[in-house]
Enzyme design. Structure first.
Site: not given
Length: 193
Positions: A106, A102-104
């Site tokens: 990725t 999730i988020c960074a």
């Protein structure tokens, strides 16, 4: 009942809210073994100031036991400060195990090439391209809150509920109807009997 093992990778400054809907549901399930780990097994502090003592160090994680690896976000990914998990991620990927980012987090999958040939999402396509210069999956990018494709789950940082839902589905935690009921409660404040 087959026990499913979910491992969450923690590091200093991880975005604690991004797994805050996920972990309580997994922790209370008898069919789920939920473990946290850090690179060296030492305690860390989340972005929200929570001091966490992990269950394990990276060296204690047995790849063959992992059902799902969860990678929460945090600026350490953007700053390329996360080191040491490449081998575990590669082993899990090659074994067909689920990796959820999730988020960074990725951007890590993007930089390492895992997103080049599957549908995925992140905080934004331009964000993903700027943080992960080696990323070549632009044609598979989805403007969505969360995407599951094969063994990879990716989510936008504003979508911890959708992220949790995708992991619940992958684990077959509950029926589709029960998962949807949970989603409606936490996303929209709607509870139906």
């Amino acid at each position: 009942m087959e026990l499913k093992h979910v491992y969450i990778f923690l590091f200093d400054g991880y975005s604690d809210w991004e797994i805050s809907y996920l972990t309580p549901e997994l922790f209370k399930e008898e069919k789920i073994s939920l473990k946290t780990f850090t690179i060296n097994g030492a305690a860390i502090t989340s972005m929200g100031g929570l001091k966490i003592t992990p269950d394990l160090s990276l060296a204690q994680v047995k790849a063959e036991e992992v059902s799902v690896l969860v990678l929460p976000g945090g600026t350490a990914w953007e700053e390329h400060k996360i080191e040491g998990i490449d081998e575990l991620v590669a082993d899990l990927y090659q074994a067909g195990k689920t990796i959820a980012a999730i988020c960074a987090a990725t951007t890590y999958l993007g930089e390492k090439g895992y997103l080049d040939s599957v549908k995925h999402t992140s905080n934004d396509l331009d964000y993903l391209k700027s943080v992960a210069p080696a990323y070549k999956g632009e044609h598979n990018y989805q403007q969505a809150l969360a995407v599951t494709a094969h063994q990879l789950i990716t989510a936008n940082g504003i979508a911890p509920i959708e992220f949790a839902v995708e992991i619940f589905k992958k684990l077959e935690l509950h029926s589709e109807a029960a998962i949807e009921k949970w989603f409606q409660l936490f996303k929209n404040g709607i509870w139906s009997e």
